[in-house]
Scaffold this active site. Structure first.
Site, PDB file in Angstrom:
ATOM      1  N   GLY A  15     -47.470 -44.388 -12.742  1.00  0.00           N
ATOM      2  CA  GLY A  15     -47.827 -45.555 -12.187  1.00  0.00           C
ATOM      3  C   GLY A  15     -47.721 -45.017 -10.546  1.00  0.00           C
ATOM      4  N   ASN A  17     -50.458 -44.257  -9.053  1.00  0.00           N
ATOM      5  CA  ASN A  17     -51.490 -45.036  -8.417  1.00  0.00           C
ATOM      6  C   ASN A  17     -51.307 -46.473  -8.027  1.00  0.00           C
ATOM      7  OD1 ASN A  17     -53.949 -43.214  -8.228  1.00  0.00           O
ATOM      8  ND2 ASN A  17     -53.328 -42.472 -10.131  1.00  0.00           N
ATOM      9  N   MET A  95     -54.394 -45.227 -20.843  1.00  0.00           N
ATOM     10  CA  MET A  95     -54.807 -44.228 -21.809  1.00  0.00           C
ATOM     11  C   MET A  95     -55.506 -44.842 -22.959  1.00  0.00           C
ATOM     12  SD  MET A  95     -54.498 -41.526 -20.042  1.00  0.00           S
ATOM     13  CE  MET A  95     -53.508 -40.794 -18.647  1.00  0.00           C
ATOM     14  N   ARG A  96     -55.813 -45.953 -22.728  1.00  0.00           N
ATOM     15  CA  ARG A  96     -56.681 -46.382 -24.166  1.00  0.00           C
ATOM     16  C   ARG A  96     -58.022 -46.886 -23.496  1.00  0.00           C
ATOM     17  NH1 ARG A  96     -52.652 -47.522 -28.573  1.00  0.00           N
ATOM     18  NH2 ARG A  96     -50.706 -47.180 -27.799  1.00  0.00           N
ATOM     19  N   HIS A 114     -60.196 -41.733 -12.356  1.00  0.00           N
ATOM     20  CA  HIS A 114     -60.185 -40.661 -13.402  1.00  0.00           C
ATOM     21  C   HIS A 114     -60.034 -39.427 -12.676  1.00  0.00           C
ATOM     22  CE1 HIS A 114     -61.044 -38.675 -17.287  1.00  0.00           C
ATOM     23  NE2 HIS A 114     -61.718 -37.868 -16.584  1.00  0.00           N
ATOM     24  N   ASP A 146     -67.244 -49.451 -18.367  1.00  0.00           N
ATOM     25  CA  ASP A 146     -68.363 -49.902 -19.481  1.00  0.00           C
ATOM     26  C   ASP A 146     -67.564 -49.512 -20.645  1.00  0.00           C
ATOM     27  OD1 ASP A 146     -68.745 -47.182 -19.867  1.00  0.00           O
ATOM     28  OD2 ASP A 146     -70.910 -47.336 -18.893  1.00  0.00           O
ATOM     29  N   ASP A 150     -65.013 -43.304 -20.002  1.00  0.00           N
ATOM     30  CA  ASP A 150     -65.317 -42.784 -18.469  1.00  0.00           C
ATOM     31  C   ASP A 150     -66.928 -42.709 -17.998  1.00  0.00           C
ATOM     32  OD1 ASP A 150     -62.497 -42.566 -18.391  1.00  0.00           O
ATOM     33  OD2 ASP A 150     -62.640 -40.736 -19.210  1.00  0.00           O
ATOM     34  N   ALA A 178     -55.315 -36.839  -3.569  1.00  0.00           N
ATOM     35  CA  ALA A 178     -56.632 -37.528  -3.093  1.00  0.00           C
ATOM     36  C   ALA A 178     -56.751 -38.869  -3.857  1.00  0.00           C
ATOM     37  CB  ALA A 178     -57.826 -36.494  -3.870  1.00  0.00           C
ATOM     38  N   GLU A 179     -56.447 -39.084  -5.213  1.00  0.00           N
ATOM     39  CA  GLU A 179     -56.341 -40.419  -5.959  1.00  0.00           C
ATOM     40  C   GLU A 179     -55.742 -41.464  -5.128  1.00  0.00           C
ATOM     41  OE1 GLU A 179     -56.763 -39.456 -10.419  1.00  0.00           O
ATOM     42  OE2 GLU A 179     -54.739 -39.749  -9.629  1.00  0.00           O
TER      43      GLU A 179
HETATM   44  C1  GAR Z   1     -53.812 -40.071 -12.887  1.00  0.00           C
HETATM   45  O1  GAR Z   1     -54.152 -38.792 -12.554  1.00  0.00           O
HETATM   46  C2  GAR Z   1     -55.039 -40.922 -13.474  1.00  0.00           C
HETATM   47  O2  GAR Z   1     -56.337 -40.229 -12.724  1.00  0.00           O
HETATM   48  C3  GAR Z   1     -55.305 -40.276 -15.003  1.00  0.00           C
HETATM   49  O3  GAR Z   1     -53.637 -40.464 -15.121  1.00  0.00           O
HETATM   50  C4  GAR Z   1     -52.926 -40.334 -14.059  1.00  0.00           C
HETATM   51  C5  GAR Z   1     -52.062 -41.432 -14.196  1.00  0.00           C
HETATM   52  O4  GAR Z   1     -50.974 -41.089 -12.897  1.00  0.00           O
HETATM   53  N1  GAR Z   1     -56.061 -41.293 -15.642  1.00  0.00           N
HETATM   54  C6  GAR Z   1     -56.817 -40.676 -16.672  1.00  0.00           C
HETATM   55  O5  GAR Z   1     -56.421 -39.512 -17.216  1.00  0.00           O
HETATM   56  C7  GAR Z   1     -57.393 -41.761 -17.438  1.00  0.00           C
HETATM   57  N2  GAR Z   1     -58.510 -41.236 -18.362  1.00  0.00           N
HETATM   58  P1  GAR Z   1     -50.219 -42.533 -12.608  1.00  0.00           P
HETATM   59  O6  GAR Z   1     -49.549 -43.050 -13.660  1.00  0.00           O
HETATM   60  O7  GAR Z   1     -49.172 -41.662 -11.823  1.00  0.00           O
HETATM   61  O8  GAR Z   1     -50.901 -43.285 -11.529  1.00  0.00           O
END
Ligand code: GAR
Length: 194
Positions: A15, A17, A95-96, A114, A146, A150, A178-179
């Site tokens: 979590g 992000n 992740m679903r 992503h 969509d 991805d 960066a995210e």
């Molecule tokens: C993040 O890096 C996100 O971009 C990725 O999982 C991580 C979650 O981190 N998402 C994917 O790979 C989706 N296909 P977080 O739980 O610390 O935000």
């Protein structure tokens, strides 16, 4: 001043992000409120973060399926989001595969972050795919969701170089930095247009 937008967050893991979104709200750079957090993983730290922030949080129980997101569970999650008043859904490490009927409830209103420069490396553990592939550059992408994996329209990307001595973990760490800037920024801009 733009009105505050109600966000719903779906996650599966740490979590970080979602935390970045909360930090942007606290800092006053994102005029929004996270009104509900849902996780398909009952042990996801995202739920603990939500509880600490006083945000209603719950589990989407996918009944032992590892990656499938059954239709009735998508409908149930969508209803919970609607009941909470959510206007924009943010997938944050979820992740679903979100598809119908979730997409019908929130048309053009589901975002995903992503950890690659899509369309490169869709799917799971994109940072591992990049290192294994010998890529010299990766990054992160925020896109509309969509029904594909991805594949939705890209809103914004940030490039992150892959260094010669990068492990998949060190690359993911830098992508996450960066995210954490990119996602709140894109949400701010998308919210202005709603
Ligand atoms: C993040 O890096 C996100 O971009 C990725 O999982 C991580 C979650 O981190 N998402 C994917 O790979 C989706 N296909 P977080 O739980 O610390 O935000």
């Amino acid at each position: 001043m733009a009105r505050s937008i109600k966000l719903g967050v779906l996650g599966s893991g740490s979590g970080s992000n979602m935390q970045a979104i909360l930090d942007a709200i606290d800092a006053g750079t994102l005029n929004a409120e996270i009104v509900i957090v849902l996780s398909d993983n009952p042990d996801g730290y995202i739920l603990e973060r939500a509880r600490r922030a006083g945000i209603p949080a719950g589990v989407i129980d996918c009944g032992g399926f590892m990656s499938k997101f059954p239709d009735e569970k998508q409908a149930e999650a969508a209803q919970r989001l609607k009941e909470a008043g959510v206007e924009l859904v943010c997938l944050a490490g979820f992740m679903r595969l979100v598809k119908q009927p979730m997409l019908d409830y929130f048309p053009q209103r589901i975002l995903n972050i992503h950890p690659s420069l899509l369309p490169a490396y869709p799917g799971l553990m994109a940072w591992k795919q990049a290192v294994k592939d010998g890529a010299t550059e990766s990054g992160c992408t925020v896109h509309y969701v969509d029904a594909g994996m991805d594949t939705g329209p890209i809103i914004k990307q940030v490039r992150v170089p892959v260094l010669a001595d990068d492990t998949s973990e060190s690359l993911h760490e830098r992508i996450q930095v960066a995210e954490h800037k990119l996602y709140p920024e894109v949400i701010t801009n998308v919210a202005i247009g709603l």
